[in-house]
Motif scaffolding. Structure first.
Motif, PDB file in Angstrom:
ATOM      1  N   UNK A   1       0.820  -1.204   0.000  1.00 57.62           N
ATOM      2  CA  UNK A   1       0.000   0.000   0.000  1.00 57.62           C
ATOM      3  C   UNK A   1       0.858   1.260   0.000  1.00 57.62           C
ATOM      4  N   UNK A   2       1.955   1.239   0.729  1.00 61.37           N
ATOM      5  CA  UNK A   2       2.863   2.398   0.696  1.00 61.37           C
ATOM      6  C   UNK A   2       3.485   2.529  -0.692  1.00 61.37           C
ATOM      7  N   UNK A   3       3.866   1.414  -1.302  1.00 60.24           N
ATOM      8  CA  UNK A   3       4.418   1.473  -2.660  1.00 60.24           C
ATOM      9  C   UNK A   3       3.410   2.066  -3.645  1.00 60.24           C
ATOM     10  N   UNK A   4       2.129   1.769  -3.442  1.00 56.12           N
ATOM     11  CA  UNK A   4       1.095   2.284  -4.344  1.00 56.12           C
ATOM     12  C   UNK A   4       1.039   3.804  -4.310  1.00 56.12           C
ATOM     13  N   UNK A   5       1.449   4.415  -3.199  1.00 49.61           N
ATOM     14  CA  UNK A   5       1.379   5.873  -3.076  1.00 49.61           C
ATOM     15  C   UNK A   5       2.314   6.588  -4.043  1.00 49.61           C
ATOM     16  N   UNK A   6       3.336   5.879  -4.548  1.00 51.95           N
ATOM     17  CA  UNK A   6       4.224   6.524  -5.517  1.00 51.95           C
ATOM     18  C   UNK A   6       3.463   6.943  -6.762  1.00 51.95           C
ATOM     19  N   UNK A   7       2.351   6.242  -7.053  1.00 52.23           N
ATOM     20  CA  UNK A   7       1.590   6.534  -8.263  1.00 52.23           C
ATOM     21  C   UNK A   7       0.805   7.836  -8.163  1.00 52.23           C
ATOM     22  N   UNK A   8       0.699   8.406  -6.971  1.00 55.83           N
ATOM     23  CA  UNK A   8       0.052   9.706  -6.855  1.00 55.83           C
ATOM     24  C   UNK A   8       0.793  10.740  -7.699  1.00 55.83           C
TER      25      UNK A   8
ATOM     26  N   UNK B   1     -16.154   0.495 -15.878  1.00 58.87           N
ATOM     27  CA  UNK B   1     -15.565  -0.799 -16.230  1.00 58.87           C
ATOM     28  C   UNK B   1     -14.527  -1.272 -15.222  1.00 58.87           C
ATOM     29  N   UNK B   2     -13.810  -0.350 -14.588  1.00 60.42           N
ATOM     30  CA  UNK B   2     -12.684  -0.762 -13.742  1.00 60.42           C
ATOM     31  C   UNK B   2     -12.688  -0.141 -12.358  1.00 60.42           C
ATOM     32  N   UNK B   3     -13.624   0.769 -12.086  1.00 60.38           N
ATOM     33  CA  UNK B   3     -13.592   1.486 -10.819  1.00 60.38           C
ATOM     34  C   UNK B   3     -13.695   0.582  -9.607  1.00 60.38           C
ATOM     35  N   UNK B   4     -14.647  -0.331  -9.617  1.00 60.27           N
ATOM     36  CA  UNK B   4     -14.822  -1.240  -8.480  1.00 60.27           C
ATOM     37  C   UNK B   4     -13.593  -2.115  -8.287  1.00 60.27           C
ATOM     38  N   UNK B   5     -13.053  -2.630  -9.384  1.00 57.35           N
ATOM     39  CA  UNK B   5     -11.870  -3.499  -9.291  1.00 57.35           C
ATOM     40  C   UNK B   5     -10.675  -2.741  -8.732  1.00 57.35           C
TER      41      UNK B   5
ATOM     42  N   UNK C   1      -7.906  -7.935 -10.855  1.00 50.61           N
ATOM     43  CA  UNK C   1      -6.857  -7.411 -11.746  1.00 50.61           C
ATOM     44  C   UNK C   1      -7.289  -7.545 -13.200  1.00 50.61           C
ATOM     45  N   UNK C   2      -7.920  -8.679 -13.527  1.00 45.93           N
ATOM     46  CA  UNK C   2      -8.390  -8.878 -14.895  1.00 45.93           C
ATOM     47  C   UNK C   2      -9.476  -7.865 -15.251  1.00 45.93           C
ATOM     48  N   UNK C   3     -10.381  -7.610 -14.305  1.00 51.65           N
ATOM     49  CA  UNK C   3     -11.433  -6.618 -14.554  1.00 51.65           C
ATOM     50  C   UNK C   3     -10.832  -5.238 -14.781  1.00 51.65           C
ATOM     51  N   UNK C   4      -9.828  -4.907 -13.987  1.00 49.23           N
ATOM     52  CA  UNK C   4      -9.182  -3.610 -14.181  1.00 49.23           C
ATOM     53  C   UNK C   4      -8.510  -3.539 -15.549  1.00 49.23           C
ATOM     54  N   UNK C   5      -7.834  -4.605 -15.947  1.00 52.84           N
ATOM     55  CA  UNK C   5      -7.152  -4.617 -17.242  1.00 52.84           C
ATOM     56  C   UNK C   5      -8.150  -4.467 -18.390  1.00 52.84           C
ATOM     57  N   UNK C   6      -9.304  -5.141 -18.270  1.00 54.01           N
ATOM     58  CA  UNK C   6     -10.326  -5.013 -19.306  1.00 54.01           C
ATOM     59  C   UNK C   6     -10.832  -3.573 -19.380  1.00 54.01           C
ATOM     60  N   UNK C   7     -11.065  -2.988 -18.202  1.00 56.57           N
ATOM     61  CA  UNK C   7     -11.517  -1.605 -18.172  1.00 56.57           C
ATOM     62  C   UNK C   7     -10.512  -0.648 -18.785  1.00 56.57           C
ATOM     63  N   UNK C   8      -9.244  -0.852 -18.483  1.00 61.47           N
ATOM     64  CA  UNK C   8      -8.199  -0.004 -19.066  1.00 61.47           C
ATOM     65  C   UNK C   8      -8.133  -0.187 -20.571  1.00 61.47           C
TER      66      UNK C   8
ATOM     67  N   UNK D   1      -8.298   6.501 -12.859  1.00 62.53           N
ATOM     68  CA  UNK D   1      -8.307   5.145 -12.330  1.00 62.53           C
ATOM     69  C   UNK D   1      -7.182   4.931 -11.333  1.00 62.53           C
ATOM     70  N   UNK D   2      -5.994   5.449 -11.654  1.00 62.64           N
ATOM     71  CA  UNK D   2      -4.868   5.340 -10.728  1.00 62.64           C
ATOM     72  C   UNK D   2      -5.176   6.068  -9.419  1.00 62.64           C
ATOM     73  N   UNK D   3      -5.915   7.174  -9.516  1.00 61.69           N
ATOM     74  CA  UNK D   3      -6.281   7.914  -8.318  1.00 61.69           C
ATOM     75  C   UNK D   3      -7.138   7.063  -7.385  1.00 61.69           C
ATOM     76  N   UNK D   4      -8.044   6.288  -7.932  1.00 62.60           N
ATOM     77  CA  UNK D   4      -8.881   5.440  -7.086  1.00 62.60           C
ATOM     78  C   UNK D   4      -8.041   4.399  -6.348  1.00 62.60           C
ATOM     79  N   UNK D   5      -7.062   3.816  -7.043  1.00 62.00           N
ATOM     80  CA  UNK D   5      -6.189   2.834  -6.392  1.00 62.00           C
ATOM     81  C   UNK D   5      -5.338   3.482  -5.311  1.00 62.00           C
ATOM     82  N   UNK D   6      -4.811   4.663  -5.607  1.00 62.34           N
ATOM     83  CA  UNK D   6      -3.974   5.369  -4.632  1.00 62.34           C
ATOM     84  C   UNK D   6      -4.784   5.737  -3.396  1.00 62.34           C
ATOM     85  N   UNK D   7      -5.984   6.227  -3.615  1.00 56.72           N
ATOM     86  CA  UNK D   7      -6.807   6.625  -2.460  1.00 56.72           C
ATOM     87  C   UNK D   7      -7.202   5.406  -1.628  1.00 56.72           C
ATOM     88  N   UNK D   8      -7.500   4.281  -2.282  1.00 61.73           N
ATOM     89  CA  UNK D   8      -7.841   3.068  -1.532  1.00 61.73           C
ATOM     90  C   UNK D   8      -6.678   2.648  -0.637  1.00 61.73           C
TER      91      UNK D   8
END
Length: 568
Positions: free
Chosen positions: A134-141, A192-196, A245-252, A310-317
């Motif tokens: 989760x800390x690593x994910x913050x780099x994407x902000x 398509x990918x927000x929930x995932x 992850x597959x759902x997110x990839x499809x959405x992207x 989409x990256x923002x949603x992952x970072x905020x989570x």
């Protein structure tokens, strides 16, 4: 197979914002990366535009002097696109990675006061995921949210201005298609990918937790025939994460496809308004080539914008999970140092322990685990505390070492412990836990963290005092490995190593919690004797917590705890 719900504790929104601000690199480093990104994106757009103009203009066979600047421009923009892209990656990742160290150290500092009792609601595998993934994910902000949005915004705005200057109708069409792509891409990606994207972080934690449980308890699961259930839990957690992850990839992928279609629409628009302008003489052939191909380059830069949301949603989570692991408000039941807390080094404190009417409860629990406990430990006294499982013996040990808070009076040498820093109190009152933690290192390292300045002779001397010197010699010396969580040593040896650490730390008051819980009767008698004789040397006060019988000649007195209260 039904998908299990992943429940993430609610996080304070102000704390989430604080963590997100902390994840941002310093403004100078961030804007440096953005500047290189703008130069790279601008070079890419300029390369396609100048190339289109050069090829079309060259087909008219003008004099070379009219083409030389465009030729130089193509070369410069081609080199600049790659060169500035490299610098953007270098500067951006360097800034983000530098900030991750700050975030992780701040998070760890917030967790330390909560451990161990304030972290009971978070499983170890989940906590490890929050500290690592989760800390690593913050780099994407910075890398996947702010930099792409700002970079694309500047490059797109400049490109639209250029298109309007060449042919206003084409520039307007490009702007319309970009607005549609922004709104449509963001909404489509969210659908398509927000929930995932929001589920990936907790699902990853669930998988890590299942793996940790399987590996850490492999021997127990095998012995009781439950290994298959543990493996099934890992497979199910992995399947849920893979599905997300597959759902997110499809959405992207769908989002990228729609953006590409709109890029083609912008090109068609440009041709629809450019060809008549060419026929009317208001637009040159090179100009038509520029406005026809410009949208392709612009949309290549713009393509990161819908994905940034989409990256923002992952970072905020991830930020929410980090905030819930290290709350801004310490849970009820965990002691907190006051601003004016004193150092025990600055005052004279005798190792006399006095509890008067002490009550306590586990963090965030309503029922008290200790009730009106009054206790006095005289300097050098050896006291045995007995009681059934669940009577509150461990809670009393944690109160004495300031791991959980209390009501009532608790004094050291006549001074209220709440006047002093908790770490300083724990340097006076030490704890040997029922299940001592041994690091996956050798015997030397497991002792040195108690006294870094100790020499090998010091370590061997303390091992001799706890009856382990001969055993260490047989194992090859202080470099003998103990294994993960002490897997290569017996329960009795682990307890003796923990006792040796406590002796090295030289606690004036030592609380030993159930040292015989995981050893056989013969070893238990020897350990108890070592604790009450060796540990009590040099006037040290010892409180031995045990449910087993202890020879009366080894202790000065015996106390009993029942339902959280001392009984006569």
């Amino acid at each position: 197979m039904s998908e299990a719900r992943v429940v993430v504790p609610a996080a304070n929104s102000a704390e989430v914002r604080r963590i997100l601000r902390l994840a941002l690199p310093p403004a100078g480093r961030l804007w440096t990366a953005i500047a290189f990104g703008v130069l790279s994106g601008g070079s890419a757009v300029a390369l396609l535009g100048v190339s289109a103009w050069l090829i079309t203009r060259a087909s008219e066979q003008p004099a070379m002097m009219y083409l030389s600047m465009a030729v130089v421009g193509v070369r410069a923009f081609a080199l600049g696109r790659a060169f500035f892209r490299y610098l953007e990656r270098l500067a951006g990742h360097d800034a983000a990675f530098r900030q991750l160290g700050t975030v992780r150290s701040r998070l760890y500092a917030r967790l330390v006061p909560l451990a161990p009792d304030g972290l009971r609601g978070i499983r170890s595998g989940d906590l490890l995921t929050r500290l690592a993934d989760d800390v690593d994910e913050l780099q994407n902000l910075a890398l996947r949210v702010i930099q792409p949005l700002v970079t694309a915004g500047i490059v797109v705005a400049g490109s639209v201005v250029v298109a309007v200057m060449v042919l206003p109708a084409a520039g307007l069409g490009l702007l319309v298609m970009l607005v549609i792509a922004l709104a449509g891409g963001v909404l489509l990606n969210r659908w398509a990918a927000g929930s995932a994207e929001r589920r990936i972080a907790p699902l990853r934690a669930a998988l890590n937790d299942a793996l940790h449980d399987l590996v850490a308890n492999l021997d127990v699961l095998t012995a009781f025939g439950a290994l298959g259930a543990g493996e099934r839990r890992v497979r199910e957690a992995s399947a849920r994460l893979t599905s997300a992850v597959r759902s997110r990839a499809i959405g992207l992928g769908v989002t990228a496809g729609v953006v590409s279609l709109l890029a083609g629409g912008a090109t068609v628009w440009a041709l629809a308004v450019g060809v008549p302008a060419l026929g009317g003489g208001t637009l040159s052939a090179p100009g038509l080539a520029v406005i026809a191909l410009l949208p392709i380059a612009v949309f290549e830069v713009f393509g990161t914008v819908p994905l940034a949301f989409g990256a923002w949603r992952s970072v905020r989570a991830s930020a929410e999970r980090i905030a819930s692991a290290a709350p801004a408000v310490v849970p009820d039941g965990i002691p907190v140092d006051t601003v004016d807390a004193l150092s025990l080094d600055a005052v004279a404190v005798a190792p006399e322990v006095v509890l008067e009417g002490v009550s306590a409860h586990w963090p965030d629990a309503d029922a008290p685990v200790l009730r009106d406990v009054t206790l006095r430990l005289e300097p050098g006294e050896r006291v045995l505390l007995t009681g059934l499982t669940g009577a509150g013996k461990t809670a009393l040990a944690h109160v004495l070492t300031r791991l959980i808070d209390h009501t009532g009076g608790y004094r050291l040498g006549g001074d209220d412990v709440e006047r002093f820093r908790q770490d300083d109190v724990r340097r006076v009152v030490g704890l040997v836990e029922q299940r001592p933690y041994l690091f996956d290192a050798d015997v030397r390292q497991n002792l040195l963290f108690a006294q870094e300045a100790a020499t090998d002779d010091d370590l061997l001397a303390v091992l001799d005092r706890v009856g382990l010197r001969e055993w260490v010699g047989e194992r090859g010396g202080l470099g003998a490995a103990v294994g993960e969580r002490g897997a290569l040593v017996s329960g009795g040896q682990a307890q003796r190593i923990a006792l040796a650490r406590a002796l090295l730390a030289d606690f004036p008051v030592l609380v030993v919690d159930e040292p015989t819980a995981n050893v056989d009767a013969a070893a238990a008698d020897a350990i108890v004797r070592d604790v009450l004789t060796t540990a009590a040397e040099d006037g040290r006060t010892v409180l031995l917590i045990s449910h087993a019988d202890v020879p009366p000649d080894l202790v000065d007195r015996t106390l009993r705890l029942e339902n959280g209260a001392l009984v006569p």
